[in-house]
Design a protein around this motif. Structure first.
Motif, short mmCIF file in Angstrom:
data_model
loop_
_atom_site.label_atom_id
_atom_site.label_comp_id
_atom_site.label_asym_id
_atom_site.label_seq_id
_atom_site.Cartn_x
_atom_site.Cartn_y
_atom_site.Cartn_z
N UNK A 140 20.63 -28.45 15.66
CA UNK A 140 19.39 -28.21 16.22
C UNK A 140 18.82 -27.01 16.19
N UNK A 141 19.56 -25.69 16.57
CA UNK A 141 19.24 -24.33 16.66
C UNK A 141 18.64 -23.97 15.46
N UNK A 142 19.36 -24.45 14.17
CA UNK A 142 18.93 -23.89 12.97
C UNK A 142 17.37 -24.54 12.58
N UNK A 143 17.09 -25.86 12.86
CA UNK A 143 16.07 -26.40 12.48
C UNK A 143 14.78 -25.64 13.42
N UNK A 144 15.14 -25.61 14.96
CA UNK A 144 14.33 -25.26 15.71
C UNK A 144 13.85 -23.83 15.58
N UNK A 145 14.75 -22.71 14.91
CA UNK A 145 14.33 -21.48 14.48
C UNK A 145 13.69 -21.38 13.26
N UNK A 147 11.35 -23.99 12.47
CA UNK A 147 10.18 -24.58 12.91
C UNK A 147 9.26 -23.63 13.69
N UNK A 148 10.12 -22.97 14.52
CA UNK A 148 9.03 -21.80 15.60
C UNK A 148 8.74 -20.83 14.76
N UNK A 149 9.65 -20.31 14.01
CA UNK A 149 9.41 -19.31 12.91
C UNK A 149 8.01 -19.33 12.17
N UNK A 150 7.73 -20.58 11.91
CA UNK A 150 6.59 -21.04 10.93
C UNK A 150 5.51 -21.59 11.79
N UNK A 151 5.54 -21.68 13.15
CA UNK A 151 4.38 -22.01 13.96
C UNK A 151 4.13 -21.58 15.37
N UNK A 152 4.37 -19.95 15.26
CA UNK A 152 3.94 -19.40 16.25
C UNK A 152 2.57 -19.57 16.63
N UNK A 153 2.20 -19.57 17.89
CA UNK A 153 1.04 -19.76 18.40
C UNK A 153 0.58 -21.22 18.45
N UNK A 154 1.40 -22.12 18.01
CA UNK A 154 1.20 -23.51 18.05
C UNK A 154 1.64 -24.34 19.08
N UNK A 155 1.18 -25.66 19.60
CA UNK A 155 1.91 -26.32 20.60
C UNK A 155 2.99 -27.34 19.73
N UNK A 156 3.97 -27.60 20.41
CA UNK A 156 4.96 -28.50 20.32
C UNK A 156 5.14 -29.56 21.38
N UNK A 157 5.10 -30.69 21.33
CA UNK A 157 5.27 -31.75 22.38
C UNK A 157 6.52 -32.43 22.47
N UNK A 158 7.17 -32.37 23.60
CA UNK A 158 8.40 -32.98 23.72
C UNK A 158 7.99 -34.48 24.32
#
Length: 200
Positions: A140-145, A147-158
């Protein structure tokens, strides 16, 4: 309320305890059922408002259908969600935050609760508010890193059972498997959100 998603910069405050299945633990909540929680990118957000227009398919890839579904969606807190966790994570989803009524058009899920190992809430001495910490599994940490690296400034919904719990803004690439959600939370609100993220 603007909620921020930050790389975790602090550990749990000593003595902060939450309850898990009737037992206190200093390390927070363990995700109960990894199939209930999904992380989805926010494609669009519509302000709260009464439903308008006929009901439309909430899992369509067509932008016009998504917008119609968002406008027709009733986000009243006391209304049951017909999907109630039966949404397909591979498809977009129109859902809402029942706390503030915001309606969201969300992309396909890219992480699930199975990728989260622990969730905890604690006071933040720096701000006087409270924060929620999420710990990810190695995968999960690899996927999260990524995704967040490619989407700075955007929202993510839980999203728990088709309901948006929170949709924070990504402030930076988040590596290392630890994430912090910061906002104007009371400790009680932060603990409830942590409990909800863990599956209720």
């Amino acid at each position: 309320m603007r909620i921020l998603l930050l790389a975790a910069v602090a550990v749990l405050v000593a003595g902060c305890q939450t309850e898990v299945a009737g037992q206190a633990t200093p390390t927070g909540f363990v995700v109960k059922d990894g199939t209930l929680l999904r992380f989805r990118p926010v494609l669009a957000a519509l302000p709260a408002g009464p439903p308008s227009g006929p009901a439309a398919e909430r899992q369509s890839a067509d932008p016009a259908t998504q917008r119609a579904a968002a406008q027709a969606l009733d986000c009243a807190a006391d209304r049951p969600d017909p999907l109630d966790g039966r949404d397909d994570p591979a498809l977009p989803l129109v859902g809402c935050d029942r706390a503030d009524g915001t309606k969201y058009v969300l992309g396909p899920g890219f992480l699930s609760g199975a990728d989260v190992s622990r969730v905890a809430a604690h006071p933040d001495p720096a701000t006087g508010g409270s924060v929620i910490d999420l710990s990810f599994t190695a995968e999960g940490a690899r996927t999260w890193a990524e995704w967040t690296g490619q989407n700075v400034g955007k929202q993510v919904a839980m999203v728990l059972k088709s309901r948006v719990l929170t949709a924070p803004v990504v402030q930076s690439a988040i590596t290392g498997g630890e994430t912090q959600i910061a906002g104007k939370f009371t400790l009680a609100e932060a603990r409830q959100l942590a409990r909800d993220i863990a599956g209720g």
